[in-house]
Design a protein around this motif. Structure first.
Motif, PDB file in Angstrom:
ATOM      1  N   LEU A  79      23.963  25.397  -5.104  1.00 11.47           N
ATOM      2  CA  LEU A  79      24.603  26.005  -6.040  1.00 11.47           C
ATOM      3  C   LEU A  79      23.582  26.943  -6.571  1.00 11.47           C
ATOM      4  CD1 LEU A  79      26.732  23.590  -7.731  1.00 11.47           C
ATOM      5  CD2 LEU A  79      27.715  25.354  -6.336  1.00 11.47           C
ATOM      6  N   MET A  80      23.799  28.326  -6.858  1.00 11.47           N
ATOM      7  CA  MET A  80      23.104  29.153  -7.306  1.00 11.47           C
ATOM      8  C   MET A  80      23.719  30.076  -8.496  1.00 11.47           C
ATOM      9  SD  MET A  80      20.792  31.050  -4.377  1.00 11.47           S
ATOM     10  CE  MET A  80      19.576  30.152  -3.370  1.00 11.47           C
ATOM     11  N   ARG A  81      23.044  30.417  -9.482  1.00 18.08           N
ATOM     12  CA  ARG A  81      23.650  31.281 -10.677  1.00 18.08           C
ATOM     13  C   ARG A  81      23.381  32.486 -10.086  1.00 18.08           C
ATOM     14  NH1 ARG A  81      25.663  29.806 -15.483  1.00 18.08           N
ATOM     15  NH2 ARG A  81      24.657  27.837 -15.043  1.00 18.08           N
ATOM     16  N   THR A  82      24.537  33.299 -10.566  1.00 16.15           N
ATOM     17  CA  THR A  82      24.621  34.705 -10.112  1.00 16.15           C
ATOM     18  C   THR A  82      23.975  35.469 -11.391  1.00 16.15           C
ATOM     19  OG1 THR A  82      26.641  34.743 -11.466  1.00 16.15           O
ATOM     20  CG2 THR A  82      26.741  34.726  -8.962  1.00 16.15           C
ATOM     21  N   PRO A  83      23.205  36.784 -11.230  1.00 13.93           N
ATOM     22  CA  PRO A  83      23.353  37.449  -9.774  1.00 13.93           C
ATOM     23  C   PRO A  83      22.416  36.891  -8.778  1.00 13.93           C
ATOM     24  CG  PRO A  83      22.045  38.692 -11.476  1.00 13.93           C
ATOM     25  CD  PRO A  83      22.559  37.518 -12.273  1.00 13.93           C
ATOM     26  N   LEU A  84      22.784  37.218  -7.529  1.00 11.35           N
ATOM     27  CA  LEU A  84      22.155  36.932  -6.297  1.00 11.35           C
ATOM     28  C   LEU A  84      21.273  38.157  -5.759  1.00 11.35           C
ATOM     29  CD1 LEU A  84      24.933  34.792  -4.552  1.00 11.35           C
ATOM     30  CD2 LEU A  84      23.040  33.703  -6.078  1.00 11.35           C
ATOM     31  N   VAL A  85      20.236  37.941  -5.345  1.00 11.69           N
ATOM     32  CA  VAL A  85      19.477  39.008  -4.925  1.00 11.69           C
ATOM     33  C   VAL A  85      19.016  38.461  -3.510  1.00 11.69           C
ATOM     34  CG1 VAL A  85      17.321  40.328  -5.069  1.00 11.69           C
ATOM     35  CG2 VAL A  85      18.494  39.669  -7.050  1.00 11.69           C
ATOM     36  N   PHE A  86      19.673  39.216  -2.498  1.00 15.16           N
ATOM     37  CA  PHE A  86      19.363  39.054  -0.952  1.00 15.16           C
ATOM     38  C   PHE A  86      18.363  40.119  -0.630  1.00 15.16           C
ATOM     39  CE2 PHE A  86      23.647  37.474  -1.508  1.00 15.16           C
ATOM     40  CZ  PHE A  86      23.814  36.327  -0.819  1.00 15.16           C
ATOM     41  N   GLU A  87      17.174  39.517  -0.080  1.00 10.51           N
ATOM     42  CA  GLU A  87      16.032  40.557   0.314  1.00 10.51           C
ATOM     43  C   GLU A  87      15.281  40.055   1.404  1.00 10.51           C
ATOM     44  OE1 GLU A  87      13.584  41.033  -3.063  1.00 10.51           O
ATOM     45  OE2 GLU A  87      13.674  38.989  -3.662  1.00 10.51           O
ATOM     46  N   VAL A  88      14.399  41.059   1.993  1.00 12.73           N
ATOM     47  CA  VAL A  88      13.477  40.717   3.003  1.00 12.73           C
ATOM     48  C   VAL A  88      12.273  40.096   2.220  1.00 12.73           C
ATOM     49  CG1 VAL A  88      11.812  41.399   4.727  1.00 12.73           C
ATOM     50  CG2 VAL A  88      14.133  42.330   4.495  1.00 12.73           C
ATOM     51  N   ALA A  89      11.774  38.883   2.529  1.00 14.74           N
ATOM     52  CA  ALA A  89      10.678  38.134   1.670  1.00 14.74           C
ATOM     53  C   ALA A  89       9.560  39.139   1.850  1.00 14.74           C
ATOM     54  CB  ALA A  89      10.443  36.928   2.278  1.00 14.74           C
ATOM     55  N   SER A  90       8.317  38.989   0.890  1.00 19.10           N
ATOM     56  CA  SER A  90       7.398  39.913   0.849  1.00 19.10           C
ATOM     57  C   SER A  90       6.539  39.426   1.787  1.00 19.10           C
ATOM     58  CB  SER A  90       6.816  39.857  -0.510  1.00 19.10           C
ATOM     59  OG  SER A  90       6.572  38.633  -1.063  1.00 19.10           O
ATOM     60  N   GLN A  91       6.386  38.056   2.420  1.00 18.64           N
ATOM     61  CA  GLN A  91       5.494  37.460   3.118  1.00 18.64           C
ATOM     62  C   GLN A  91       6.218  36.943   4.465  1.00 18.64           C
ATOM     63  OE1 GLN A  91       2.287  37.429   2.526  1.00 18.64           O
ATOM     64  NE2 GLN A  91       2.623  38.473   0.384  1.00 18.64           N
ATOM     65  N   PRO A  92       5.568  37.415   5.559  1.00 21.83           N
ATOM     66  CA  PRO A  92       6.222  36.700   6.805  1.00 21.83           C
ATOM     67  C   PRO A  92       5.956  35.352   6.891  1.00 21.83           C
ATOM     68  CG  PRO A  92       4.137  37.765   7.182  1.00 21.83           C
ATOM     69  CD  PRO A  92       4.340  38.001   5.776  1.00 21.83           C
ATOM     70  N   LEU A  93       6.575  34.614   7.904  1.00 20.56           N
ATOM     71  CA  LEU A  93       6.367  33.288   8.371  1.00 20.56           C
ATOM     72  C   LEU A  93       5.474  33.279   9.608  1.00 20.56           C
ATOM     73  CD1 LEU A  93       7.237  30.447   8.133  1.00 20.56           C
ATOM     74  CD2 LEU A  93       8.984  30.630   9.874  1.00 20.56           C
ATOM     75  N   TRP A  94       4.278  32.673   9.652  1.00 19.86           N
ATOM     76  CA  TRP A  94       3.540  32.855  10.704  1.00 19.86           C
ATOM     77  C   TRP A  94       3.952  31.747  12.054  1.00 19.86           C
ATOM     78  CZ3 TRP A  94       0.464  36.829  12.019  1.00 19.86           C
ATOM     79  CH2 TRP A  94       0.104  37.867  10.812  1.00 19.86           C
ATOM     80  N   LEU A  95       4.713  32.227  13.023  1.00 17.17           N
ATOM     81  CA  LEU A  95       5.138  31.361  13.885  1.00 17.17           C
ATOM     82  C   LEU A  95       4.419  31.283  15.138  1.00 17.17           C
ATOM     83  CD1 LEU A  95       7.827  29.763  14.642  1.00 17.17           C
ATOM     84  CD2 LEU A  95       8.629  31.700  15.603  1.00 17.17           C
TER      85      LEU A  95
END
Length: 322
Positions: A294-310
């Motif tokens: 459960l999340m409280r609005t507003p929701l912000v969908f975005e590209v994360a500022s840091q990548p995942l190193w895979l």
């Protein structure tokens, strides 16, 4: 982010492995033994943590991630997309190198990054892989590797989980659960979307945000390649009847969802979503890579500022050059 920001990973890096065995201890023991034998034979130290209760997964992953970072080692997650998400989140948080032995029903993250579906082959793929940055999506404080959504899609995932308990884990079972969900009753959401030049109010049954080229390609979206360009792809499903929902599901299964007039498609790096009407400012159920909260609005969908190193296999030559 430049390569200088990559975590250090020694040539003989120890493996800190988190296996989600909540759905089957015997299967978890078998994959753990296979990892220990295969990886130690290649000169790496291996520590495997077997998680048999889902609520213990995050804490176990956090402990393993800290050790992986401190020892210049590799944090490896074993399980479906939800498990991979949980372990990836702590890897991203602490700055540890990450990899996967993927499982699950659809396995979009693993397949899109070149991992074989057979466990032994996947282990060898990690052993021969290289460290590279992977784009991560974020909704408020939580990350997603494949997708995030609100509305009808989280309900579909919840029903699929219940269906799986009775009929087992398979694609036919997943599609059967989806059909029952689509024929049920659904609540509509008054949404206010803001992103760049987009500023609109609309009524929708589902908002789906994709961060996985393979999944978006499978349902036939021409915007799928935008993920490789640092973007997210959003789908807004406007109100439609039950038979219309079934028709849209079939179009998606056939890779023709781009033909659906009931769906609005967005490409963005950041999208703010607020709810209107009586539900304004209240909590809403959000699904991320198959897991819900459960999340409280507003929701912000975005590209994360840091990548995942895979650590992953090199992409095919034609894809790498294209």
């Amino acid at each position: 982010m430049g390569l200088a920001d990559a975590p250090r990973l020694d040539a003989d890096a120890p493996w800190l492995v988190v296996v989600n065995a909540a759905s089957g201890r015997q299967e978890g023991d078998a994959i753990a033994a296979l990892i220990r034998d295969t990886v130690s034979a290649r000169g790496h130290q291996v520590s495997v943590r077997l998680v048999t209760h889902a609520e213990e997964l995050e804490q176990t992953a956090r402990q393993a991630a800290g050790q992986a970072r401190d020892r210049n080692g590799l944090l490896v997650a074993v399980g479906g997309d939800g498990t991979l998400n949980t372990v990836a989140a702590v890897a991203l948080e602490v700055g540890a190198a990450y990899s996967v032995i993927p499982g699950g029903t659809f396995n979009y993250f693993g397949r899109s990054n070149g991992f074989p579906t057979e466990p032994e082959a996947a282990i060898h793929a990690v052993l021969g892989g290289r460290l590279r940055p992977i784009q991560v999506g974020r909704v408020n404080e939580r990350i997603f590797l494949v997708n995030a959504s609100l509305g009808l899609y989280p309900q579909l995932l919840e029903d699929r989980e219940a269906f799986k308990q009775q009929w087992g884990r398979s694609r036919p079972a997943a599609w059967g659960a989806a059909l029952l969900t689509l024929l049920g009753r659904h609540r509509l959401h008054h949404l206010h979307l803001q992103s760049g030049d987009v500023d609109e109010h609309l009524l929708a049954s589902t908002l789906f945000v994709g961060n996985n080229r393979l999944q978006l390609s499978d349902i036939g979206l021409p915007e799928a390649g935008e993920v490789d360009e640092g973007q997210l792809v959003g789908l807004v499903l406007r109100p439609v009847g039950r038979l219309g929902l079934v028709r849209l599901a079939l179009q998606g299964a056939l890779g023709r969802l781009a033909d659906a007039e009931e769906i609005e498609r967005l490409v963005f790096r950041r999208l703010r979503v607020a709810q209107g009407g009586w539900w304004r400012g209240r909590q809403v159920k959000v699904a991320m890579d198959g897991e819900q909260c459960l999340m409280r609005t507003p929701l912000v969908f975005e590209v994360a500022s840091q990548p995942l190193w895979l650590v992953a296999p090199d992409p095919p030559q034609d894809e790498a050059s294209g």
